[in-house]
Design a protein around this motif. Structure first.
Motif, PDB file in Angstrom:
ATOM      1  N   LEU A 278       0.779  -1.355   0.059  1.00  0.00           N
ATOM      2  CA  LEU A 278       0.039   0.096  -0.125  1.00  0.00           C
ATOM      3  C   LEU A 278       0.927   1.242  -0.037  1.00  0.00           C
ATOM      4  CD1 LEU A 278      -2.759  -0.969   2.402  1.00  0.00           C
ATOM      5  CD2 LEU A 278      -2.779  -0.986  -0.150  1.00  0.00           C
ATOM      6  N   ALA A 279       2.025   1.000   0.692  1.00  0.00           N
ATOM      7  CA  ALA A 279       2.874   2.433   0.601  1.00  0.00           C
ATOM      8  C   ALA A 279       3.410   2.560  -0.841  1.00  0.00           C
ATOM      9  CB  ALA A 279       4.010   2.095   1.726  1.00  0.00           C
ATOM     10  N   GLY A 280       3.746   1.597  -1.633  1.00  0.00           N
ATOM     11  CA  GLY A 280       3.989   1.667  -2.934  1.00  0.00           C
ATOM     12  C   GLY A 280       3.169   2.307  -3.910  1.00  0.00           C
TER      13      GLY A 280
ATOM     14  N   ALA B 251       0.675   4.372  -2.765  1.00  0.00           N
ATOM     15  CA  ALA B 251       0.502   5.716  -2.277  1.00  0.00           C
ATOM     16  C   ALA B 251       1.509   6.603  -3.035  1.00  0.00           C
ATOM     17  CB  ALA B 251       0.609   5.859  -0.645  1.00  0.00           C
ATOM     18  N   GLU B 252       2.801   6.123  -3.247  1.00  0.00           N
ATOM     19  CA  GLU B 252       3.677   6.787  -3.799  1.00  0.00           C
ATOM     20  C   GLU B 252       3.628   6.950  -5.447  1.00  0.00           C
ATOM     21  OE1 GLU B 252       7.344   4.839  -3.303  1.00  0.00           O
ATOM     22  OE2 GLU B 252       7.456   4.773  -1.133  1.00  0.00           O
ATOM     23  N   ARG B 253       2.894   5.848  -6.095  1.00  0.00           N
ATOM     24  CA  ARG B 253       2.632   5.672  -7.510  1.00  0.00           C
ATOM     25  C   ARG B 253       1.309   7.014  -7.556  1.00  0.00           C
ATOM     26  NH1 ARG B 253       4.171   1.660 -10.795  1.00  0.00           N
ATOM     27  NH2 ARG B 253       5.092  -0.097  -9.541  1.00  0.00           N
ATOM     28  N   LEU B 254       0.520   7.095  -6.774  1.00  0.00           N
ATOM     29  CA  LEU B 254      -0.630   7.730  -6.963  1.00  0.00           C
ATOM     30  C   LEU B 254      -0.215   9.309  -6.647  1.00  0.00           C
ATOM     31  CD1 LEU B 254      -3.803   7.086  -7.461  1.00  0.00           C
ATOM     32  CD2 LEU B 254      -2.214   5.172  -6.790  1.00  0.00           C
ATOM     33  N   ALA B 255       0.679   9.349  -5.788  1.00  0.00           N
ATOM     34  CA  ALA B 255       1.250  10.756  -5.373  1.00  0.00           C
ATOM     35  C   ALA B 255       2.029  11.286  -6.623  1.00  0.00           C
ATOM     36  CB  ALA B 255       2.161  10.763  -4.214  1.00  0.00           C
ATOM     37  N   ALA B 256       2.772  10.292  -7.294  1.00  0.00           N
ATOM     38  CA  ALA B 256       3.386  10.712  -8.351  1.00  0.00           C
ATOM     39  C   ALA B 256       2.572  11.156  -9.643  1.00  0.00           C
ATOM     40  CB  ALA B 256       4.571   9.736  -9.022  1.00  0.00           C
ATOM     41  N   ALA B 257       1.439  10.608  -9.754  1.00  0.00           N
ATOM     42  CA  ALA B 257       0.552  10.749 -10.838  1.00  0.00           C
ATOM     43  C   ALA B 257      -0.508  11.803 -10.389  1.00  0.00           C
ATOM     44  CB  ALA B 257      -0.311   9.618 -10.933  1.00  0.00           C
ATOM     45  N   GLY B 258      -0.293  12.521  -9.266  1.00  0.00           N
ATOM     46  CA  GLY B 258      -1.100  13.804  -8.913  1.00  0.00           C
ATOM     47  C   GLY B 258      -2.478  13.294  -8.291  1.00  0.00           C
ATOM     48  N   GLY B 259      -2.325  11.876  -7.507  1.00  0.00           N
ATOM     49  CA  GLY B 259      -3.708  11.416  -7.011  1.00  0.00           C
ATOM     50  C   GLY B 259      -3.419  11.270  -5.502  1.00  0.00           C
ATOM     51  N   GLU B 260      -4.473  10.352  -4.903  1.00  0.00           N
ATOM     52  CA  GLU B 260      -4.320   9.960  -3.646  1.00  0.00           C
ATOM     53  C   GLU B 260      -4.796   8.706  -3.271  1.00  0.00           C
ATOM     54  OE1 GLU B 260      -8.260  12.545  -2.197  1.00  0.00           O
ATOM     55  OE2 GLU B 260      -6.221  13.247  -1.573  1.00  0.00           O
ATOM     56  N   LEU B 261      -4.469   8.184  -2.273  1.00  0.00           N
ATOM     57  CA  LEU B 261      -4.897   6.723  -1.815  1.00  0.00           C
ATOM     58  C   LEU B 261      -5.342   6.717  -0.461  1.00  0.00           C
ATOM     59  CD1 LEU B 261      -4.942   3.647  -2.810  1.00  0.00           C
ATOM     60  CD2 LEU B 261      -2.825   3.203  -1.643  1.00  0.00           C
ATOM     61  N   THR B 262      -6.464   6.172  -0.227  1.00  0.00           N
ATOM     62  CA  THR B 262      -6.832   5.771   1.191  1.00  0.00           C
ATOM     63  C   THR B 262      -7.260   4.248   1.470  1.00  0.00           C
ATOM     64  OG1 THR B 262      -8.920   6.561   0.711  1.00  0.00           O
ATOM     65  CG2 THR B 262      -7.832   8.291   1.476  1.00  0.00           C
ATOM     66  N   ALA B 263      -6.821   3.995   2.376  1.00  0.00           N
ATOM     67  CA  ALA B 263      -6.912   2.401   2.825  1.00  0.00           C
ATOM     68  C   ALA B 263      -7.252   2.000   3.978  1.00  0.00           C
ATOM     69  CB  ALA B 263      -5.854   1.485   2.055  1.00  0.00           C
ATOM     70  N   GLY B 264      -7.999   1.175   4.478  1.00  0.00           N
ATOM     71  CA  GLY B 264      -8.078   0.778   5.842  1.00  0.00           C
ATOM     72  C   GLY B 264      -9.587   0.276   6.138  1.00  0.00           C
ATOM     73  N   PRO B 265      -9.688  -0.219   7.169  1.00  0.00           N
ATOM     74  CA  PRO B 265     -11.067  -0.927   7.821  1.00  0.00           C
ATOM     75  C   PRO B 265     -12.027   0.210   8.028  1.00  0.00           C
ATOM     76  CG  PRO B 265      -9.211  -1.897   9.223  1.00  0.00           C
ATOM     77  CD  PRO B 265      -8.588  -0.785   8.449  1.00  0.00           C
TER      78      PRO B 265
END
Length: 374
Positions: free
Chosen positions: A339-341, A343-357
């Motif tokens: 998931l950390a990887g 998040a890095e990909r999405l940040a590089a593309a100008g996006g964002e990632l959220t993940a969790g219960p």
């Protein structure tokens, strides 16, 4: 063809050698006059000793400061050079160029001393040296020359050392950027390899389990699963080769097809969502990696019975949302690599990632990327 920049020690040696040559050009005429015209052994010995000591100490101080080895003790060396250079005109006279020694120490003022002190010392020397020259009987033109030469020599010494340090820092920065680029490429490769092999090997293992389950009951199903395993293995080999070459491009549609097929084979209810045909090309790769990693995490880290996938392309963002049950039994993902990887990909593309219960026994992964080019 771009010339190769020598090592810092080579550049420093060249600077020191050129400085010594310039000092020789300044002090050689009066010395040769003593040697060829006056031929006074005592005067020649004094001149040779003083000029040699000044040149050697000047070169030593310049070298140490170019190598960033400045110490407070260097001020005593500068004081010794100044004393010798100001004593020579008094001992040998100001005629035939010995008065030029008064400006020799100025080349080290801004090299040895802190900048503010160097400015003060230069101002004092600009006044004191001409006054001393007048006292010794220097011609008016020589006095005027000293007034202009002392600040010029000080500035020249400062700029020389400053440029050398700038070149050295640029070289170090270039080397650091190269190391950083290599490190980032290694991280990218490790992340891509993890994502590709993690998903593919998990799918192969799952198909092998299914084949083993139907080994005695349904040979036809076993053959089908073995065929799928072969196909997945070949695809994994192809993906790894493409990752190594750096040419791999992920399609969101392809990844969602593979994800739903694998989850269904594992007995997890999952419907393939509709993906708009007009999605921009740049959103496929980051969202495709999210789908791949989410499928791996559902199979590996949960006891899910269903998984819901939604793709929304409204407004200025494209959102991929993946929700599955079975979250409480095991923790999802490895934030250090999976998931950390992402998040890095999405940040590089100008996006964002959220993940969790979510809290109701489900686990939610949501990724958003801008619809326009980042």
């Amino acid at each position: 063809m771009q010339p190769r920049i020598p090592r810092p020690t080579v550049i420093a040696a060249i600077i020191v050698a050129m400085t010594v040559l310039s000092l020789a050009g300044l002090l050689a005429p009066p010395f040769w006059y003593e040697l060829l015209e006056r031929r006074d052994a005592a005067r020649m010995l004094l001149a040779a000793a003083a000029v040699g000591a000044v040149a050697a100490l000047h070169a030593r101080l310049l070298w140490l400061n170019l190598m960033r080895r400045t110490t407070p003790a260097h001020r005593y060396g500068l004081l010794a050079i100044t004393a010798a250079c100001w004593a020579l005109p008094a001992a040998l006279g100001v005629d035939h160029g010995w008065g030029n020694t008064l400006i020799v120490p100025a080349g080290l003022f801004a090299v040895v001393l802190p900048l503010r002190q160097a400015v003060v010392v230069t101002a004092l020397a600009t006044v004191a040296a001409p006054a001393y020259g007048v006292l010794l009987g220097q011609p008016a033109m020589a006095v005027l020359y000293e007034v202009a030469a002392i600040p010029a020599y000080t500035f020249s010494g400062y700029v020389t050392v400053w440029f050398f340090h700038v070149v050295q820092e640029l070289r170090e920065a270039r080397a650091e950027l190269a190391r950083s680029a290599v490190g980032e490429e290694r991280m990218r490769f490790a992340r891509d390899l993890h994502d590709v092999l993690g998903h593919s090997l998990q799918a192969v293992a799952l198909r092998a389990e299914v084949a083993d389950r139907f080994l005695d009951r349904d040979p036809g199903r076993v053959r089908k699963e073995l065929t799928e395993i072969q196909t997945m293995a070949r695809a994994a080999v192809r993906d790894v080769r493409e990752v190594v070459r750096g040419y791999r491009r992920t399609s969101l549609r392809t990844e969602l097809d593979g994800m739903t097929a694998v989850l269904r084979a594992a007995g997890i209810e999952c419907a393939r969502p509709d993906v708009a045909a007009d999605l921009p090309a740049h959103v496929h790769e980051p969202l495709g990696w999210v789908a791949r990693e989410a499928a791996t995490n559902v199979l590996r880290h949960s006891s899910a019975t269903w998984c819901e996938i939604m793709v929304r392309a409204g407004g200025d963002r494209v959102v991929l949302e993946i929700v599955n049950d079975g979250a409480p039994r095991r923790a999802h993902g490895d934030p250090g690599s999976g998931l950390a990887g992402l998040a890095e990909r999405l940040a590089a593309a100008g996006g964002e990632l959220t993940a969790g219960p979510v809290g109701d026994g489900t686990f939610r992964v949501a990724a958003a990327v801008p619809r326009g080019e980042p």
